[in-house]
Enzyme design. Structure first.
Site, PDB file in Angstrom:
ATOM      1  N   HIS A  78      -4.025   6.705   3.166  1.00 31.75           N
ATOM      2  CA  HIS A  78      -4.336   5.426   2.507  1.00 31.75           C
ATOM      3  C   HIS A  78      -5.724   4.992   2.946  1.00 31.75           C
ATOM      4  O   HIS A  78      -6.074   5.075   4.120  1.00 31.75           O
ATOM      5  CB  HIS A  78      -3.284   4.388   2.921  1.00 31.75           C
ATOM      6  N   CYS A 131       0.818  -1.221   0.000  1.00 30.36           N
ATOM      7  CA  CYS A 131       0.000   0.000   0.000  1.00 30.36           C
ATOM      8  C   CYS A 131       0.849   1.267   0.000  1.00 30.36           C
ATOM      9  O   CYS A 131       0.357   2.344  -0.337  1.00 30.36           O
ATOM     10  CB  CYS A 131      -0.935   0.006   1.200  1.00 30.36           C
ATOM     11  N   ASN A 159     -10.215  -0.816  -0.486  1.00 31.26           N
ATOM     12  CA  ASN A 159      -8.758  -0.678  -0.396  1.00 31.26           C
ATOM     13  C   ASN A 159      -8.133  -1.180  -1.703  1.00 31.26           C
ATOM     14  O   ASN A 159      -8.128  -2.382  -1.961  1.00 31.26           O
ATOM     15  CB  ASN A 159      -8.270  -1.489   0.812  1.00 31.26           C
TER      16      ASN A 159
HETATM   17  O1  UT7 Z   1      -3.989  -1.913   3.398  1.00 24.28           O
HETATM   18  C1  UT7 Z   1      -3.186  -2.557   4.340  1.00 24.28           C
HETATM   19  C2  UT7 Z   1      -3.580  -2.197   5.699  1.00 24.28           C
HETATM   20  N1  UT7 Z   1      -4.781  -2.924   6.078  1.00 24.28           N
HETATM   21  C3  UT7 Z   1      -5.496  -2.474   7.062  1.00 24.28           C
HETATM   22  O2  UT7 Z   1      -5.181  -1.430   7.574  1.00 24.28           O
HETATM   23  C4  UT7 Z   1      -6.650  -3.301   7.587  1.00 24.28           C
HETATM   24  C5  UT7 Z   1      -6.671  -3.206   9.087  1.00 24.28           C
HETATM   25  N2  UT7 Z   1      -7.725  -3.980   9.744  1.00 24.28           N
HETATM   26  C6  UT7 Z   1      -9.036  -3.658   9.648  1.00 24.28           C
HETATM   27  O3  UT7 Z   1      -9.409  -2.765   8.922  1.00 24.28           O
HETATM   28  C7  UT7 Z   1     -10.014  -4.397  10.531  1.00 24.28           C
HETATM   29  O4  UT7 Z   1      -9.312  -5.128  11.501  1.00 24.28           O
HETATM   30  C8  UT7 Z   1     -10.976  -5.350   9.747  1.00 24.28           C
HETATM   31  C9  UT7 Z   1     -11.963  -4.540   8.919  1.00 24.28           C
HETATM   32  C10 UT7 Z   1     -10.171  -6.265   8.862  1.00 24.28           C
HETATM   33  C11 UT7 Z   1     -11.786  -6.188  10.728  1.00 24.28           C
HETATM   34  O5  UT7 Z   1     -12.537  -5.328  11.596  1.00 24.28           O
HETATM   35  P1  UT7 Z   1     -12.538  -5.606  13.173  1.00 24.28           P
HETATM   36  O6  UT7 Z   1     -13.425  -4.597  13.789  1.00 24.28           O
HETATM   37  O7  UT7 Z   1     -11.099  -5.662  13.608  1.00 24.28           O
HETATM   38  O8  UT7 Z   1     -13.255  -6.993  13.258  1.00 24.28           O
HETATM   39  P2  UT7 Z   1     -12.725  -8.355  13.883  1.00 24.28           P
HETATM   40  O9  UT7 Z   1     -11.712  -8.970  12.975  1.00 24.28           O
HETATM   41  O10 UT7 Z   1     -12.339  -8.115  15.301  1.00 24.28           O
HETATM   42  O11 UT7 Z   1     -14.015  -9.222  13.849  1.00 24.28           O
HETATM   43  C12 UT7 Z   1     -15.188  -8.894  14.659  1.00 24.28           C
HETATM   44  C13 UT7 Z   1     -16.261  -9.887  14.348  1.00 24.28           C
HETATM   45  C14 UT7 Z   1     -15.805 -11.338  14.400  1.00 24.28           C
HETATM   46  O12 UT7 Z   1     -16.865 -12.125  14.929  1.00 24.28           O
HETATM   47  P3  UT7 Z   1     -16.852 -12.591  16.462  1.00 24.28           P
HETATM   48  O13 UT7 Z   1     -15.589 -13.392  16.628  1.00 24.28           O
HETATM   49  O14 UT7 Z   1     -16.833 -11.327  17.263  1.00 24.28           O
HETATM   50  O15 UT7 Z   1     -18.098 -13.387  16.591  1.00 24.28           O
HETATM   51  C15 UT7 Z   1     -15.620 -11.682  12.948  1.00 24.28           C
HETATM   52  O16 UT7 Z   1     -15.765 -13.063  12.687  1.00 24.28           O
HETATM   53  O17 UT7 Z   1     -16.765  -9.672  13.037  1.00 24.28           O
HETATM   54  C16 UT7 Z   1     -16.734 -10.898  12.305  1.00 24.28           C
HETATM   55  N3  UT7 Z   1     -16.509 -10.602  10.898  1.00 24.28           N
HETATM   56  C17 UT7 Z   1     -17.497 -10.341  10.048  1.00 24.28           C
HETATM   57  N4  UT7 Z   1     -18.829 -10.285  10.184  1.00 24.28           N
HETATM   58  C18 UT7 Z   1     -19.575  -9.969   9.112  1.00 24.28           C
HETATM   59  C19 UT7 Z   1     -15.315 -10.510  10.260  1.00 24.28           C
HETATM   60  N5  UT7 Z   1     -15.527 -10.189   8.965  1.00 24.28           N
HETATM   61  C20 UT7 Z   1     -16.879 -10.071   8.811  1.00 24.28           C
HETATM   62  C21 UT7 Z   1     -17.696  -9.749   7.726  1.00 24.28           C
HETATM   63  N6  UT7 Z   1     -19.033  -9.699   7.900  1.00 24.28           N
HETATM   64  N7  UT7 Z   1     -17.196  -9.468   6.506  1.00 24.28           N
END
Ligand code: UT7
Length: 326
Positions: free
Chosen positions: A253, A113, A283
């Site tokens: 970004h 990125c 992204n």
């Molecule tokens: O470009 C390179 C740099 N990349 C980034 O900067 C990305 C950085 N990370 C992020 O943007 C975030 O961490 C994500 C968007 C990837 C994830 O968001 P989060 O708030 O950190 O969610 P999480 O991974 O903690 O997941 C929360 C919950 C989980 O369920 P439980 O375990 O709480 O029951 C996931 O399984 O959300 C669930 N989940 C989803 N639910 C519906 C994960 N993906 C999805 C989805 N739809 N697509």
């Protein structure tokens, strides 16, 4: 003072749009989760026969037309990509051929990125060393090809697209003022594409194990992205001898609206001085920043003399910021 200046910028996004509602039919997700957690509503997806070099070519063509420069006048082509047409040759070489930029040498920058910001900084060094040089910096990504469309944790995040900038020497005070680039390779496995390189060459096993797709430790990446992008903005302001109040527009970004909001609040920037288009594109890795700057110019959000800051974070980890007077 001589500086390296972006004299024109273009962008290209594929026609096909994939909405959150479309994704609801593919994986167990919903529009509300994607919108609240990421800020993304839709992303553009390249055609099966549309390659990163094709998208990069379109963006570069637009930048050349705007600058009224012939392809033969380009001396150097740099391309930031992690989803290039091939492992080798470089996508920059394919763009050189498509443009007919027969006097240029060309190579890729693998900084994920941060590829566009790293590319601008490299271009700056060539121009400061020889003020006759014309440099084309392209960022082009077909992340849809390296996305596991069965993994809801990653497939909702990314999109395809390209941006391209032409840089030349300027002596009217406009151009790149300062840059701050950093890497932490100890954290190489936080965002990675495990298969297809020398470590895990393509095999039936790597295909079966889905190792040819991006993997990401989302939560950890989130925290680093916020901390390191704030650090980058603060450092580049110091290097530029600017305060935050001097900055007309910041282009972060576009990985997650919550990352952008956290940075904005921490450095205490008003909303209208932070450019956001993640809702439309998701992204697009290296391409997010040039697409954003190109759109900002189209909608007159930046004008000659404005002070702007570009800031990025990505796989590697790589991160950094660049300050410019437009
Ligand atoms: O470009 C390179 C740099 N990349 C980034 O900067 C990305 C950085 N990370 C992020 O943007 C975030 O961490 C994500 C968007 C990837 C994830 O968001 P989060 O708030 O950190 O969610 P999480 O991974 O903690 O997941 C929360 C919950 C989980 O369920 P439980 O375990 O709480 O029951 C996931 O399984 O959300 C669930 N989940 C989803 N639910 C519906 C994960 N993906 C999805 C989805 N739809 N697509």
């Amino acid at each position: 003072m001589n500086r390296a200046k972006i004299i024109s910028i273009g962008h290209y996004t594929p026609k096909k749009i994939l909405t959150n509602t479309d994704l609801e039919k593919m994986v167990d997700t919903n529009d509300e989760w994607i919108t609240q957690r990421t800020g993304i509503k839709e992303r553009h997806i390249a055609r099966i026969d549309e390659m990163p070099s094709d998208m990069g070519y379109e963006a570069a063509k637009e930048a050349l037309e705007k600058a009224n420069i012939n392809p033969e006048d380009i001396d150097i082509i740099l391309c930031g990509t992690v989803s290039g047409d091939y492992i080798t040759p470089a996508t920059a070489c394919l763009i050189q051929a498509k443009l007919g930029a027969k006097n240029a040498f060309a190579f890729d920058i693998s900084a994920a990125c941060s590829g566009f910001i790293y590319g601008l900084s490299i271009a700056e060094k060539f121009i400061l060393a020889d003020n006759t040089k014309t440099v084309l910096v392209v960022a082009t990504e077909k992340i849809s090809n390296i996305t596991n469309w069965e993994d809801r944790a990653t497939c909702v995040l990314f999109g395809d697209g390209a941006g391209a900038a032409i840089l030349k020497s300027s002596n009217d005070n406009s151009g790149i003022v300062a840059s701050y680039l950093k890497t932490d390779g100890d954290l190489y496995d936080y965002i990675m594409l495990p298969g297809g390189g020398s470590k895990n060459p393509a095999s039936l096993e790597t295909v079966k194990n889905k190792q040819h797709y991006l993997t990401m430790k989302g939560n950890e990446v989130f925290k680093y992205a916020v901390t390191k992008m704030i650090e980058s903005v603060e450092k580049v302001l110091v290097h530029s001898n600017w305060t935050k109040d001097d900055v007309n527009m910041i282009f972060p970004h576009q990985a997650n609206i919550r990352i952008i909001d956290s940075i904005r609040k921490k450095i205490n920037f008003d909303k209208d001085r932070v450019f956001i288009n993640i809702n439309k594109y998701g992204n697009t890795s290296a391409a997010t920043i040039p697409i954003a700057v190109s759109e900002a110019l189209q909608s007159n959000k930046i004008k000659a003399g404005d002070k702007i800051v570009l800031v990025s974070f990505g796989s590697g980890f790589t991160w950094g910021a660049l300050s410019l007077i437009w």
